[in-house]
Design an enzyme around this catalytic site. Structure first.
Site, PDB file in Angstrom:
ATOM      1  N   ASP A 205      -1.050  -8.364  -3.126  1.00  0.00           N
ATOM      2  CA  ASP A 205      -0.690  -7.217  -1.772  1.00  0.00           C
ATOM      3  C   ASP A 205      -0.737  -7.850  -0.651  1.00  0.00           C
ATOM      4  OD1 ASP A 205      -0.535  -5.230  -3.758  1.00  0.00           O
ATOM      5  OD2 ASP A 205      -2.753  -4.670  -3.358  1.00  0.00           O
TER       6      ASP A 205
ATOM      7  N   ASN B  95      -7.965  -6.552  -3.426  1.00  0.00           N
ATOM      8  CA  ASN B  95      -6.636  -7.294  -3.222  1.00  0.00           C
ATOM      9  C   ASN B  95      -6.836  -8.662  -3.603  1.00  0.00           C
ATOM     10  OD1 ASN B  95      -5.178  -5.155  -2.457  1.00  0.00           O
ATOM     11  ND2 ASN B  95      -5.747  -5.579  -0.297  1.00  0.00           N
TER      12      ASN B  95
ATOM     13  N   ASP C 136      -5.686  -7.918   4.880  1.00  0.00           N
ATOM     14  CA  ASP C 136      -6.150  -7.167   4.138  1.00  0.00           C
ATOM     15  C   ASP C 136      -6.875  -7.747   3.043  1.00  0.00           C
ATOM     16  OD1 ASP C 136      -7.095  -4.235   3.481  1.00  0.00           O
ATOM     17  OD2 ASP C 136      -5.237  -3.674   2.475  1.00  0.00           O
TER      18      ASP C 136
ATOM     19  N   GLU D 136       0.374   3.767  -1.075  1.00  0.00           N
ATOM     20  CA  GLU D 136       1.845   3.822  -1.030  1.00  0.00           C
ATOM     21  C   GLU D 136       2.790   3.438  -1.948  1.00  0.00           C
ATOM     22  OE1 GLU D 136       1.463   1.363   2.331  1.00  0.00           O
ATOM     23  OE2 GLU D 136       1.217   3.068   3.731  1.00  0.00           O
TER      24      GLU D 136
END
Length: 264
Positions: A209, A197, A192, A63
């Site tokens: 993130d 990450n 997540d 994204e």
């Protein structure tokens, strides 16, 4: 308005196309992320003296694209969320139920702005709690400017997925200490957390993130926490760690996937 957009487009393209610094081998900036709204936003940020140059891509996600920004002699990470390809159902899932965002947002532009603001606020909260995350600099619309994690030559640190720690258990131990502060001091759950990450910067973990991260009192917090623990266990086991799930839970102040206690 057309003149304003044209000027923004011209000025940002000048920022993007300026000569790269010697030895820079970053990927070329893709023009697909620069819609009219993003161009205007970057123009405003440049006009407010946050940026001089955009100097290539650091990473590309589902994204968002992260670009390298330069202001004077300093490097920054510039995260640009792509409005056209963002998963708005997922964003609504994480924003809805967050006490900091009371109203469910159906307008795409408003939801993107709320999402970016959510990541900025999460980073502020984490940075204040002394969690090892990039320092947030500013945010506007779909653009977030962060501390650059990398060396003095402008080479970005890699995630653990692409740079295995030399001492996996020591690195994981350090990461769990950061995760403990993440949960118990910042009172957030990442949601997540994985080798994708977490950056390996000089053999120390930097958690990134955090847009989807939720407050610990969110109804989905424990569900996300269990997922984080499972990811850490599976990812680091593949890298050679012998730590059990129970040891991971104990290290971060969790029992049976639930937070034992949080500081009031």
């Amino acid at each position: 308005m057309k003149d304003k957009i044209a000027k923004a487009d011209d000025d940002v393209q000048k920022i993007i196309s300026r000569k790269r610094r010697k030895g820079d081998e970053d990927r070329k900036v893709g023009s697909d992320i620069f819609d009219k709204r993003t161009l205007e936003t970057l123009y405003k940020l440049a006009n407010q003296n946050y940026l001089d140059i955009l100097n290539g891509e650091i990473s590309t996600g589902k994204e968002a694209n992260v670009l390298k920004g330069i202001k004077g002699d300093e490097y920054y990470a510039v995260k640009i969320y792509r409005i056209a390809t963002s998963d708005f159902k997922k964003m609504n899932f994480y924003v809805d139920g967050d006490p900091r965002f009371k109203i469910r947002l159906n307008n795409k532009h408003q939801l993107i702005t709320a999402w970016v603001n959510k990541e900025y606020k999460n980073l502020e909260r984490l940075y204040k709690a002394k969690v090892n995350v990039p320092k947030p600099i500013t945010s506007l619309n779909n653009v977030l400017i962060l501390e650059f994690i990398g060396d003095e030559e402008g080479n970005p640190a890699k995630t653990v997925k692409y740079q295995k720690p030399k001492d996996v258990d020591r690195f994981l131990d350090d990461l769990l200490k950061e995760t403990y502060k993440f949960i118990n001091d910042a009172k957030l759950v990442h949601g997540d957390l994985s080798v994708y990450n977490v950056m390996n910067f000089n053999e120390k973990p930097v958690i990134i993130d955090v847009s989807q991260s939720v407050t610990s009192d969110n109804p989905i917090a424990n569900e996300l926490l269990k997922r984080d623990i499972g990811n850490l266990y599976n990812d680091f086991r593949k890298l050679g760690s012998q730590m059990s799930k129970e040891e991971i839970e104990t290290a971060i102040g969790v029992e049976d996937g639930k937070i034992l206690s949080l500081k009031k």
